[in-house]
Motif scaffolding. Structure first.
Motif, PDB file in Angstrom:
ATOM      1  N   TYR A 126      -2.650  17.538   7.709  1.00  0.00           N
ATOM      2  CA  TYR A 126      -2.164  17.100   8.660  1.00  0.00           C
ATOM      3  C   TYR A 126      -1.326  18.224   9.415  1.00  0.00           C
ATOM      4  O   TYR A 126      -1.229  18.712  10.555  1.00  0.00           O
ATOM      5  N   PHE A 127      -0.608  18.981   8.227  1.00  0.00           N
ATOM      6  CA  PHE A 127       0.299  20.078   8.859  1.00  0.00           C
ATOM      7  C   PHE A 127      -0.575  21.278   9.512  1.00  0.00           C
ATOM      8  O   PHE A 127      -0.223  21.926  10.409  1.00  0.00           O
ATOM      9  N   LYS A 128      -1.889  21.556   8.821  1.00  0.00           N
ATOM     10  CA  LYS A 128      -2.594  22.523   9.165  1.00  0.00           C
ATOM     11  C   LYS A 128      -3.200  22.225  10.540  1.00  0.00           C
ATOM     12  O   LYS A 128      -3.433  23.184  11.427  1.00  0.00           O
ATOM     13  N   TRP A 183       1.202  19.502  -1.583  1.00  0.00           N
ATOM     14  CA  TRP A 183       1.111  18.360  -0.695  1.00  0.00           C
ATOM     15  C   TRP A 183       0.055  17.606  -1.021  1.00  0.00           C
ATOM     16  O   TRP A 183      -1.053  18.318  -1.487  1.00  0.00           O
ATOM     17  N   THR A 184      -0.198  16.269  -0.749  1.00  0.00           N
ATOM     18  CA  THR A 184      -1.227  15.519  -0.838  1.00  0.00           C
ATOM     19  C   THR A 184      -2.209  16.125   0.216  1.00  0.00           C
ATOM     20  O   THR A 184      -1.883  16.686   1.307  1.00  0.00           O
ATOM     21  N   THR A 185      -3.467  15.673  -0.015  1.00  0.00           N
ATOM     22  CA  THR A 185      -4.463  16.350   1.022  1.00  0.00           C
ATOM     23  C   THR A 185      -4.456  15.932   2.309  1.00  0.00           C
ATOM     24  O   THR A 185      -4.349  16.904   3.211  1.00  0.00           O
ATOM     25  N   GLN A 239       0.846  -1.228  -0.059  1.00  0.00           N
ATOM     26  CA  GLN A 239       0.050  -0.029  -0.009  1.00  0.00           C
ATOM     27  C   GLN A 239       0.764   1.265  -0.104  1.00  0.00           C
ATOM     28  O   GLN A 239       1.753   1.429   0.869  1.00  0.00           O
ATOM     29  N   VAL A 240       0.675   2.107  -0.913  1.00  0.00           N
ATOM     30  CA  VAL A 240       1.651   3.293  -1.055  1.00  0.00           C
ATOM     31  C   VAL A 240       1.157   4.419  -1.029  1.00  0.00           C
ATOM     32  O   VAL A 240      -0.324   4.909  -1.262  1.00  0.00           O
ATOM     33  N   PHE A 241       1.836   5.254  -0.341  1.00  0.00           N
ATOM     34  CA  PHE A 241       1.476   6.729   0.157  1.00  0.00           C
ATOM     35  C   PHE A 241       2.687   7.709  -0.522  1.00  0.00           C
ATOM     36  O   PHE A 241       3.721   7.337  -0.352  1.00  0.00           O
ATOM     37  N   VAL A 242       2.341   8.700  -1.034  1.00  0.00           N
ATOM     38  CA  VAL A 242       3.229   9.800  -1.619  1.00  0.00           C
ATOM     39  C   VAL A 242       2.887  11.052  -0.991  1.00  0.00           C
ATOM     40  O   VAL A 242       1.758  11.487  -1.054  1.00  0.00           O
ATOM     41  N   THR A 243       3.987  12.079  -0.477  1.00  0.00           N
ATOM     42  CA  THR A 243       3.477  13.093  -0.021  1.00  0.00           C
ATOM     43  C   THR A 243       3.278  14.379  -0.606  1.00  0.00           C
ATOM     44  O   THR A 243       2.457  15.284  -0.130  1.00  0.00           O
TER      45      THR A 243
END
Length: 286
Positions: free
Chosen positions: A74-76, A67-69, A57-61
């Motif tokens: 998460y930052f906000k 940035w991805t949603t 399972q893959v996640f890209v930032t």
């Protein structure tokens, strides 16, 4: 634990791919080449290989623009928590060193530029997000450079290096095992860096946030410097995309090798990659 996950039906190995630097900001440049864009190109190829294997399972930032949603939100929504997470991690590490429950990390042997404060917090935020989302393997993608009097001309250093956590960090042993199989693949057709202290190929580091400075990363986390941005295979637009795709494929194979899947790894290559071999790229330039 990571290996056992690969062979289960109900769970997948969770891969986080982090293209180095920020959307529209940071990273080295050479002519019209921007590291921050090249890292996305390699990340897109790498994620494609993983996505076509049901074990992952893959996640890209991020992409080249944003940035991805999930990461952006998460930052906000967790900025203060990220700052607190860093401060607590520093305190815990210093306490562990003082009571001798962990060994003091050895100082990094290679100089790194300091990240601006907000950039550093975002990197720590990625580590925190990774921990909370049970990422198994994090791959940070970069291309190298170094200060010199005329940055418009190629420099004297070349080659790849993989940075892994210093051996006293929690995620060190697993990262080292995975980095070795990735390095074996990449170094088969690519020279190792000749920068002093990088010539060992796999470099332990206590200072890089991406791989878990202050013990902030649970996942096996490596930062791959795929080469120097001015090297001809990157600077020449006629072979750059093939080079980047091949590097992504060799990285994917290296991860597969860790799971002892050498016999099956070539299946995705036949269907996803243009019919060329690395030697053909070199032939085109000879």
């Amino acid at each position: 634990d990571v290996k056992s996950k690969y062979n289960t039906v109900t769970k997948k190995v969770r891969i986080l791919i982090v293209p180095g630097h920020e959307p529209n900001f940071g990273g080295t440049e050479f002519g019209n080449l921007k590291e921050r864009d090249m890292t996305v190109d390699l990340a897109n190829n790498l994620s494609e290989f993983f996505l076509n294997n049901s074990h992952y399972q893959v996640f890209v930032t991020r992409d080249k623009d944003k940035w991805t949603t999930d990461i952006d939100n998460y930052f906000k929504n967790n900025w203060n928590d990220i700052v607190a997470f860093l401060n607590e991690s520093k305190t815990d590490l210093l306490k562990s060193i003082s009571d001798s429950s962990v060994q003091r990390p050895k100082d990094s042997s290679v100089y790194h530029n300091d990240a601006p404060k907000n950039v550093a917090y975002r990197l720590y935020g990625i580590n925190k997000w990774s921990n909370e989302n049970e990422i198994d393997i994090a791959i940070h993608i970069h291309f190298n450079d170094y200060p010199r009097s005329d940055a418009s001309k190629p420099g004297k250093y070349s080659g790849l290096a993989i940075y892994v956590p210093e051996r006293s960090f929690y995620n060190s042993s697993t990262t080292d095992a995975i980095a070795k199989t990735v390095y074996n693949r990449l170094s088969k057709y690519n020279a190792t860096s000749n920068l002093p202290n990088e010539e060992v190929g796999i470099v332990e580091d206590d200072d890089l946030i991406a791989i878990g400075a202050y013990n902030t990363a649970d996942a096996a986390s490596m930062l791959i410097e795929y080469g120097y941005i001015y090297e001809p295979q990157f600077a020449d637009p006629t072979i750059r995309s093939k080079t980047v795709r091949e590097l992504a494929y060799q990285t994917y194979l290296g991860i597969e090798d860790f799971f002892d899947q050498k016999g099956n790894a070539g299946i995705a290559y036949d269907t996803l990659v243009l019919p060329y071999k690395w030697e053909n790229i070199m032939d085109e330039k000879s």
